[in-house]
Design a protein around this motif. Structure first.
Motif, PDB file in Angstrom:
ATOM      1  N   SER A  67       1.224   5.470   1.028  1.00  0.00           N
ATOM      2  CA  SER A  67       0.657   6.498   1.883  1.00  0.00           C
ATOM      3  C   SER A  67       1.649   7.630   2.017  1.00  0.00           C
ATOM      4  O   SER A  67       2.857   7.453   1.815  1.00  0.00           O
ATOM      5  CB  SER A  67       0.316   5.920   3.260  1.00  0.00           C
ATOM      6  N   ASP A  73       0.875  -1.175   0.000  1.00  0.00           N
ATOM      7  CA  ASP A  73       0.000   0.000   0.000  1.00  0.00           C
ATOM      8  C   ASP A  73       0.909   1.221   0.000  1.00  0.00           C
ATOM      9  O   ASP A  73       2.081   1.137   0.372  1.00  0.00           O
ATOM     10  CB  ASP A  73      -0.917   0.016   1.219  1.00  0.00           C
ATOM     11  N   GLU A 118      -1.898  -1.412   6.786  1.00  0.00           N
ATOM     12  CA  GLU A 118      -2.508  -0.269   7.475  1.00  0.00           C
ATOM     13  C   GLU A 118      -1.990  -0.163   8.910  1.00  0.00           C
ATOM     14  O   GLU A 118      -1.844   0.938   9.447  1.00  0.00           O
ATOM     15  CB  GLU A 118      -4.027  -0.403   7.467  1.00  0.00           C
TER      16      GLU A 118
END
Length: 652
Positions: free
Chosen positions: A169, A167, A594
């Motif tokens: 970010s 992911d 996350e």
């Protein structure tokens, strides 16, 4: 007469009873070189005793080297004492560094902490030698503890199957990172391990792919052979059909298991469904939170109303836009404090003379807003139940298909005719066909809504009908989003239910041929029959251990994989164990990534917004190395101590 054969020489072996004798007890111990050697703790050397045995030990005891190394009662330090003291100082530096990492402390604290220890422990030689400042602490994080954790992970995934979770970010310092997490099976348990952070500027699929491939290539990881799964969120850059990170990995690894994160998926499903309801109830939740947020005076006055109504003095929660399904807890809290809030705003709409207070009071007095909140409390729980399961760190891939079916059927059961629902395949159900709907007054909206409708006798029937139609639109949109994002005819995920001990006990799966067809890279064609033979043996062997079927799945397979044959101590199910240990690595969500971003938010704070990416990686790896142990209980072995040398200051 022919000469007789020379007798073989019998080598002397170390006898542990020698360690208990008065002359040997303080310095003699077994050697790691073998049974024909002994080790001297004073000289730090191995002694060959194969020829003379105990006599060789006596001779070593009288050598000048040994006599010089024996600790004396005088103030002079022997080489052993100096070595031990240096070793203890290294341990102290590592412990202090792990303390900084575990508690998210600033590196600047290490400019004072060692000096404080010197003052507190003036009689300790170890304390006097601690010189672990900010720079050294950073180097220990990156080049000692962090490097050790990273090397352990890389060493394992070079030789074993793993899945990749990614992911991207942006942190507080406006640096965009691509986070890599690997899931692998080691020591009979599944582990989600942080691997690295890659600073990126170009967020295209090709750029992300090149960064990941370069990392694998630089670290000699054969990802095309060992990578079995890939998980990310549903962004087109990650999961697009033709030009995405997933499509590029599928080109390299045709049998790769690709999983779009269920948690992200259900967050979007719930968001789209909530958009079909009136906007005022969600606005009420946000306005009430904003009204009391950062105002201790208003919160204190509200507490008086809560005590008057015998309610718990809970704070109003914030429905975060980016946190998965955080709306329901905020709705539940608002309903809990609904009466206290009405009393508060009834009084303060006159005293405050603020438009905000008048608007909130108007919304609180609207009975339909409360009914919408009661409906959301019931309906969002359908999404939350599956979401909680899929955020688990344990392997849940075997439950995904059945839980998706149950969740979808539960949602449809609220407004679809039961005979049609139970007799039709979920992928073929006409969820938006009005002819399949229940009558509008029979649609299930939860017990609280039904009670409110009965209690409010002054509500217009047309308004109630409009309210019910809005809730029906919520159900229809939720069903549409789930069907668009999940294929209920996905045989691959359905076949993975064989991992469930309850399914093994039911004996409904006779062969694992379909599983091997999905993953031909895990089991060779010539081994498929061996796999099925072991599987059928396990199905019948389960009758001997019926209690195992009720165990946790991971614990159950730990027993099966570690079980050996009594005759030759070899694995009882070698082929099946190889397949299962690879399938347990398959991801069901990207929630592990996350969690890493949540840790980064605790590390890179407003006060520490200039931390480099390498330092953040070192902190994350150190936290991971601690393995949920307290900082003072870190495992410090010889490998860790050997890295504590001047090479940690080399620029890289």
């Amino acid at each position: 007469m022919a000469n007789s054969a020379k007798k073989p020489r019998i080598l002397q072996r170390f006898n542990r009873q020698w360690m208990e004798e008065p002359g040997f007890s303080t310095w003699l111990q077994p050697s790691k070189k073998g049974d024909t050697f002994a080790f001297c703790k004073y000289c730090l050397s191995d002694l060959s005793i194969g020829c003379g045995g105990k006599n060789d030990i006596f001779r070593h005891k009288n050598t000048a080297k040994h006599v010089k190394s024996v600790p004396s009662s005088s103030g002079t330090q022997t080489s052993l004492e100096k070595f031990v003291q240096k070793d203890c100082t290294k341990r102290a530096d590592i412990l202090l560094t792990s303390f900084v990492a575990e508690h998210n402390l600033s590196m600047n604290i290490m400019e004072h902490l060692p000096q404080l220890i010197h003052k507190v422990c003036p009689d300790s030689e170890i304390a006097k030698n601690i010189a672990c400042g900010r720079t050294k602490t950073t180097k220990i994080l990156t080049s000692v503890i962090g490097a050790t954790d990273r090397e352990n992970i890389l060493k394992h995934i070079r030789n074993n199957k793993f899945s990749l979770l990614v992911d991207e970010s942006t942190d507080r310092g406006c640096t965009k990172h691509l986070c890599l997490v690997v899931r692998y099976y080691k020591d009979y348990k599944v582990t989600d391990a942080f691997l690295c952070l890659v600073p990126i500027q170009d967020g295209t699929a090709e750029a992300l792919y090149q960064h990941i491939v370069k990392f694998f290539t630089d670290n000699c990881i054969p990802y095309k052979d060992n990578m079995v799964g890939f998980a990310a969120d549903g962004a087109s850059t990650m999961m697009g059909q033709y030009n995405s990170l997933a499509s590029r990995f599928l080109a390299d690894i045709p049998n790769l298991f690709v999983m779009k994160c269920i948690c992200h998926t259900f967050h979007l499903c719930a968001s789209y469904a909530c958009a079909k309801l009136a906007r005022e109830p969600e606005g009420l939740v946000r306005d009430v939170y904003n009204y009391f947020n950062n105002s201790p005076k208003r919160s204190a006055i509200l507490k008086e109303f809560q005590e008057f109504l015998n309610l718990k003095p809970h704070k109003i929660l914030h429905p975060c836009q980016t946190r998965w399904l955080s709306l329901r807890p905020a709705v539940v809290r608002l309903l809990e404090q609904y009466d206290a809030l009405r009393l508060y705003f009834t009084e303060h709409s006159f005293t405050d003379r603020l438009l905000t207070s008048d608007n909130i009071l108007h919304m609180l007095k609207n009975p339909y807003n409360k009914m919408y909140l009661e409906f959301l409390e019931y309906a969002l729980e359908i999404f939350n139940n599956l979401n909680r399961l899929m955020q688990s760190q344990r392997p849940e891939i075997h439950k995904l298909h059945e839980n998706m079916r149950t969740t979808f059927r539960t949602l449809l059961d609220n407004y679809i005719q039961s005979p049609y629902l139970m007799s039709t395949d979920l992928q073929a159900i006409e969820f938006d066909n009005p002819r399949r709907f229940l009558p509008i007054d029979q649609i299930y909206l939860g017990t609280k809504v039904a009670t409110s409708i009965v209690a409010a006798a002054n509500l217009e029937s047309e308004d109630i009908k409009a309210f019910r139609l809005r809730c029906l639109d919520f159900y229809i949109e939720g069903a549409r989003q789930i069907r668009n994002r999940y294929n209920f005819n996905n045989k691959l995920i359905e076949d993975l239910e064989f991992l469930d001990p309850d399914v093994i006990k039911s004996r409904k799966i006779q062969s694992l041929l379909n599983v091997t067809l999905h993953f031909p890279n895990l089991i060779a064609a010539q081994d498929i029959q061996k796999l099925d033979t072991e599987w059928r043996h396990l199905r019948n062997n389960l009758a001997l251990h019926p209690e195992e079927a009720n165990e946790d799945m991971e614990r159950y397979w730990r027993k099966i994989i570690s079980e050996t044959k009594p005759s030759d101590d070899t694995a009882l199910y070698p082929t099946l164990s190889r397949l299962v240990s690879a399938l347990l690595c398959l991801p069901h969500s990207s929630a592990a990534v996350e969690r890493i971003f949540s840790s980064i938010n605790l590390i890179k704070t407003k006060q520490r917004n200039r931390l480099e990416t390498k330092t953040i990686e070192g902190l994350l790896h150190t936290k991971q190395f601690l393995d949920n142990k307290p900082c003072y209980d870190i495992d410090i072995d010889h490998d860790l101590l050997s890295k504590m040398n001047k090479d940690i200051y080399k620029y890289s």
